[in-house]
Design an enzyme around this catalytic site. Structure first.
Site, PDB file in Angstrom:
ATOM      1  N   LYS A  34       8.324  32.269 -18.462  1.00 28.62           N
ATOM      2  CA  LYS A  34       7.214  32.625 -19.645  1.00 28.62           C
ATOM      3  C   LYS A  34       5.747  32.276 -19.337  1.00 28.62           C
ATOM      4  O   LYS A  34       4.992  31.558 -20.155  1.00 28.62           O
ATOM      5  CB  LYS A  34       7.482  32.003 -21.082  1.00 28.62           C
ATOM      6  CG  LYS A  34       7.129  32.486 -22.356  1.00 28.62           C
ATOM      7  CD  LYS A  34       7.845  33.687 -22.637  1.00 28.62           C
ATOM      8  CE  LYS A  34       7.340  34.393 -23.996  1.00 28.62           C
ATOM      9  NZ  LYS A  34       7.841  35.594 -24.414  1.00 28.62           N
ATOM     10  N   ASP A  57      18.907  26.239 -19.204  1.00 22.39           N
ATOM     11  CA  ASP A  57      20.021  25.786 -20.098  1.00 22.39           C
ATOM     12  C   ASP A  57      20.583  26.754 -21.153  1.00 22.39           C
ATOM     13  O   ASP A  57      21.606  27.162 -21.219  1.00 22.39           O
ATOM     14  CB  ASP A  57      19.449  24.695 -21.068  1.00 22.39           C
ATOM     15  CG  ASP A  57      20.535  24.258 -22.068  1.00 22.39           C
ATOM     16  OD1 ASP A  57      21.669  23.935 -21.581  1.00 22.39           O
ATOM     17  OD2 ASP A  57      20.023  23.895 -23.249  1.00 22.39           O
ATOM     18  N   ASP A 114      24.130  29.867 -21.014  1.00 28.15           N
ATOM     19  CA  ASP A 114      25.075  29.947 -22.113  1.00 28.15           C
ATOM     20  C   ASP A 114      25.094  31.418 -22.399  1.00 28.15           C
ATOM     21  O   ASP A 114      26.449  31.769 -22.440  1.00 28.15           O
ATOM     22  CB  ASP A 114      24.768  29.061 -23.503  1.00 28.15           C
ATOM     23  CG  ASP A 114      25.245  27.669 -23.617  1.00 28.15           C
ATOM     24  OD1 ASP A 114      25.635  27.193 -22.570  1.00 28.15           O
ATOM     25  OD2 ASP A 114      25.463  27.323 -24.505  1.00 28.15           O
TER      26      ASP A 114
END
Ligand code: IPM
Ligand code: MG
Length: 364
Positions: A195, A253, A257
């Site tokens: 980012k 992380d 998912d």
């Protein structure tokens, strides 16, 4: 002789680990290699039984001596971490993150691979479309634990949580990712996910390191960049675009998912915490699933795929071709078994946990 430390852990961890070890036994016989397993009871229940405080860590969850022992193994095989009787964070920090940090497992390798026959929540996408690897940095970023409180529990409380990127930590992760992408030899495309439009210090370091290393040493690898929010969009819209992704810890992380969901759920998502120069730890990405504990209904595929990764990575690392081959054999058995299952969700597989383990052994 391959020496494997086994941490069943909490909840359904021991159940899925049992199936992984069953597959290991069968494949070792087939491919002709020797191994030993040594169990470490590092569960939350064991911590509580030793007088551990469920609200705040008061005694070590894993001791320095145990960590010294773990260092001597060729690999660690971990089931799951998380106990409903212990406040969230205690075991995660005191066991899982402690092991990742102490053993300097600076890579978290998470393949996002849709096996044949596994329902994909994305319309019109199949196994050819969802097949890429995420390389998550595993020791820095927001995870190193820096920060603190000022005027805690007052109306003027201040809390800080610090993000770090070191050139050393970023470079070693990037190098692993470039090498991985080159060896894989698919599209030879490495995407940095960050980012840098907002995190203009930490992710500027990532961006410069990425381009400098790529220009100097990996001209054969096509470099690509996604902001993390856009990456989430592309995972759903065009997952076939990706080959290899490299990503700082926290965003890694989160996107893994999402990756687990597009590959058919937590029941199939495998991962490895890798120290290329030391001992690595392999674990399914999913949690301890307390509500399914002891019911023999949890999906062991993620744990078995983690065993396959263990064998491939350690086989390469220690130069043991039979072990490497065994890892590939387990992977093929998973590919052959998934289409026989009704679903990849706990309780809906059409088979019990142990039966899925048996199916994999038969398919070897
Ligand atoms: C994971 C988990 C861990 C993490 C938690 C349990 C500390 O979510 O392995 O992805 O955040 O790394
Ligand atoms: Mg996670």
């Amino acid at each position: 002789m391959l020496k494997i430390a086994v941490i069943g852990g909490d909840g359904t961890g021991p159940e899925v680990v049992r199936e992984g070890l069953k597959v290991l036994e069968a494949v070792a016989r087939k491919d002709g290699f020797q191994y030993t397993t040594t169990e470490f009871d590092l569960s939350g229940k064991a911590y509580l039984a030793r007088g551990g405080d469920p609200n705040k860590q008061n005694i070590p969850i894993v001791t320095d001596e145990q960590i010294a022992q773990l260092r001597k193994f060729d690999a660690i095989y971990l089931g799951a971490v998380g106990d409903p009787d212990i406040v969230p964070g205690v075991l995660e920090l005191g066991l899982l993150l402690r092991l990742r940090f102490e053993l300097d497992q600076y890579i978290n390798l998470r393949p996002v691979k849709l096996y044949p026959g596994v329902p994909c929540p994305l319309v019109d996408k199949g196994p050819a479309d969802v097949d890429f690897d995420v390389i998550r940095e595993n020791t820095e970023d927001l995870y190193f634990g820096g920060g603190g409180f000022l005027r805690k529990n007052t109306p003027n409380e201040v809390a800080t949580q610090e993000m770090i990127a070191t050139r050393f930590g970023v470079d070693r992760c990037l190098r692993f990712a470039f090498e991985f992408c080159r060896r894989k030899n698919k599209k030879k495309q490495l995407t940095l996910v960050a980012k840098r439009n907002v995190l203009t210090y930490a992710h500027d370091l990532w961006w410069r390191a990425f381009n400098e290393m790529g220009d100097a040493e990996y001209p054969d690898i096509t470099r690509d960049y996604n902001h993390v929010d856009a990456c989430c969009m592309w995972f759903v819209k065009n997952p076939e675009f990706y080959d290899t992704i490299v990503v700082p810890n926290m965003f890694g992380d989160i996107i893994t998912d999402l990756g687990a969901m597009i590959q058919g759920g937590m029941g199939v998502a495998a991962g490895g915490n890798i120290n290329p120069q030391g001992v690595s730890m392999f674990e399914p990405i999913g949690g301890s699933a307390p509500k399914y504990t002891g019911k023999n209904v949890i999906n062991p595929i993620a744990a078995i795929a983690s065993m396959a990764m263990l064998l491939r990575v350690v086989g390469d690392q220690k130069n043991l071709p039979a072990v490497r081959k065994a890892g590939e054999r387990v992977e093929k058995a998973i590919t052959a078994t998934c289409p026989k299952m009704k679903s990849q969700s706990a309780g809906k597989m059409g088979y019990s946990t142990t039966q899925v383990g048996d199916l994999i052994c038969e398919a070897l």
